[in-house]
Write a protein that holds these residues in place. Structure first.
Motif, PDB file in Angstrom:
ATOM      1  N   GLY A  88      -4.030   9.602   3.245  1.00  0.00           N
ATOM      2  CA  GLY A  88      -3.864  10.250   1.946  1.00  0.00           C
ATOM      3  C   GLY A  88      -3.597   9.236   0.849  1.00  0.00           C
ATOM      4  N   ARG A  89      -4.197   9.464  -0.307  1.00  0.00           N
ATOM      5  CA  ARG A  89      -4.075   8.513  -1.416  1.00  0.00           C
ATOM      6  C   ARG A  89      -3.234   9.108  -2.543  1.00  0.00           C
ATOM      7  NH1 ARG A  89      -9.463   6.632  -4.502  1.00  0.00           N
ATOM      8  NH2 ARG A  89      -9.365   8.825  -5.150  1.00  0.00           N
ATOM      9  N   GLN A  90      -2.342   8.290  -3.094  1.00  0.00           N
ATOM     10  CA  GLN A  90      -1.556   8.684  -4.253  1.00  0.00           C
ATOM     11  C   GLN A  90      -1.807   7.672  -5.362  1.00  0.00           C
ATOM     12  OE1 GLN A  90       0.564  11.449  -4.646  1.00  0.00           O
ATOM     13  NE2 GLN A  90       0.585  10.830  -6.806  1.00  0.00           N
ATOM     14  N   ILE A  91      -2.373   8.120  -6.469  1.00  0.00           N
ATOM     15  CA  ILE A  91      -2.530   7.253  -7.638  1.00  0.00           C
ATOM     16  C   ILE A  91      -1.174   7.155  -8.326  1.00  0.00           C
ATOM     17  CG2 ILE A  91      -3.617   7.017  -9.905  1.00  0.00           C
ATOM     18  CD1 ILE A  91      -6.125   8.293  -8.748  1.00  0.00           C
ATOM     19  N   VAL A  92      -0.674   5.932  -8.494  1.00  0.00           N
ATOM     20  CA  VAL A  92       0.679   5.729  -9.009  1.00  0.00           C
ATOM     21  C   VAL A  92       0.701   5.168 -10.426  1.00  0.00           C
ATOM     22  CG1 VAL A  92       1.675   5.482  -6.707  1.00  0.00           C
ATOM     23  CG2 VAL A  92       0.846   3.446  -7.907  1.00  0.00           C
ATOM     24  N   ALA A  93      -0.469   4.824 -10.974  1.00  0.00           N
ATOM     25  CA  ALA A  93      -0.517   4.342 -12.356  1.00  0.00           C
ATOM     26  C   ALA A  93      -1.938   4.449 -12.878  1.00  0.00           C
ATOM     27  CB  ALA A  93      -0.026   2.906 -12.458  1.00  0.00           C
ATOM     28  N   LEU A  94      -2.061   4.772 -14.147  1.00  0.00           N
ATOM     29  CA  LEU A  94      -3.338   4.771 -14.853  1.00  0.00           C
ATOM     30  C   LEU A  94      -3.255   3.705 -15.935  1.00  0.00           C
ATOM     31  CD1 LEU A  94      -6.120   6.070 -15.478  1.00  0.00           C
ATOM     32  CD2 LEU A  94      -4.918   7.606 -17.060  1.00  0.00           C
ATOM     33  N   LYS A  95      -4.184   2.774 -15.920  1.00  0.00           N
ATOM     34  CA  LYS A  95      -4.178   1.663 -16.867  1.00  0.00           C
ATOM     35  C   LYS A  95      -5.295   1.848 -17.880  1.00  0.00           C
ATOM     36  CE  LYS A  95      -1.572  -1.143 -16.181  1.00  0.00           C
ATOM     37  NZ  LYS A  95      -0.132  -1.163 -16.582  1.00  0.00           N
ATOM     38  N   ILE A  96      -4.976   1.562 -19.141  1.00  0.00           N
ATOM     39  CA  ILE A  96      -5.918   1.761 -20.234  1.00  0.00           C
ATOM     40  C   ILE A  96      -6.226   0.412 -20.898  1.00  0.00           C
ATOM     41  CG2 ILE A  96      -4.991   4.079 -20.593  1.00  0.00           C
ATOM     42  CD1 ILE A  96      -3.694   3.032 -23.158  1.00  0.00           C
TER      43      ILE A  96
END
Length: 267
Positions: A88-96
């Motif tokens: 299972g994958r958890q995205i922990v940050a979105l970078k812009i």
């Protein structure tokens, strides 16, 4: 981001301020929260770097890698994620755009996460040794980098609260509000609407929901006229409504020169 005139205006703006070269967008991002002299800015712009173009889903960093460069995002969107033992994958940050993707590796040289672009991306890779050297020589730059890491930590705490204590609708709305704030800040221009850069599967991996549940939330927020479907993409079209649903406060973003607010007073 949207392919509309809003997006074009944003990119044209970035081109107009690129007087310090490709790293100008990164320097502007640091200036949003930290004072830097013209000499500091010039020193940052002269950091050695190479530029790479990445397709979506290309591995940019893998857990366990020995890190030697700090990638700086010039265009596109990148996510940081962790993988559980069951896959299972958890995205922990979105970078812009404008953000350093892995400043922590300047001092902790083994990656403890994975990273990949979720859209086509352009990245400048700065050698960590050069970044460390510049920070040691210039305290204002060191402080700016520390502040950037601290704000990233504040965002991570808000994401933890999102997953742990907010219901699915508020969780989704809160993420969209945050993305709006961060895009508006780096754009330096009013952003009236924007396309959500994440697919429904990626949204599920951010929010700790199933894709089916995300689809249900999309329908609910659409019925409340906060977002709308544009083919296979989503567009935030009514920020005032979305801010109300999320009960959003931008305090944790620590925007210099802005009183903490829900942004409702700004519209």
């Amino acid at each position: 981001m949207t392919e509309s005139g809003e997006n074009t205006s944003w990119m044209e703006y970035h081109r107009s301020v690129m007087d310090l070269g490709p790293l100008s967008i990164f320097i502007r991002k640091l200036l949003n929260r930290s004072p830097l002299s013209s000499n500091d800015q010039l020193a940052l712009s002269r950091l050695p770097h190479d530029i790479i173009h990445l397709a979506p889903d290309t591995n940019l960093l893998c857990e366990g890698d020995r890190v030697t460069v700090c990638p700086i995002l010039l265009e596109g969107f990148v996510c940081r994620y962790k993988v559980a033992a069951d896959g299972g994958r958890q995205i922990v940050a979105l970078k812009i755009p404008g953000e350093a993707l892995d400043l922590q590796s300047a001092y902790v040289h083994t990656a403890d996460h994975d990273m990949y672009p979720i859209t086509p991306a352009v990245v400048a890779r700065v050698p960590l040794t050069e970044l460390e050297k510049l920070a040691a020589e210039r305290p204002s730059i060191a402080r700016a980098l520390i502040v950037d890491v601290l704000v990233e930590g504040a965002i991570s705490r808000e994401w933890l609260l999102n997953i742990g204590r907010r219901n699915a609708e508020v969780r989704f709305a809160h993420l969209l509000c945050e993305t709006f704030y961060r895009i508006s800040e780096v754009a330096g221009l009013p952003v009236t609407d924007f396309d959500v850069p994440l697919t429904q599967q990626q949204l599920a991996d951010v929010l700790g929901l199933t894709p089916v549940h995300v689809n249900r939330m999309v329908r609910r927020l659409s019925e409340k006229h906060a977002i709308r479907r544009m083919g296979r993409r989503l567009r935030v079209s009514n920020m005032t409504r979305l801010l109300e649903i999320a009960h959003y406060s931008d305090l944790y973003l620590h925007r210099t020169g802005h009183e903490p607010s829900s942004m409702l007073d700004e519209q």
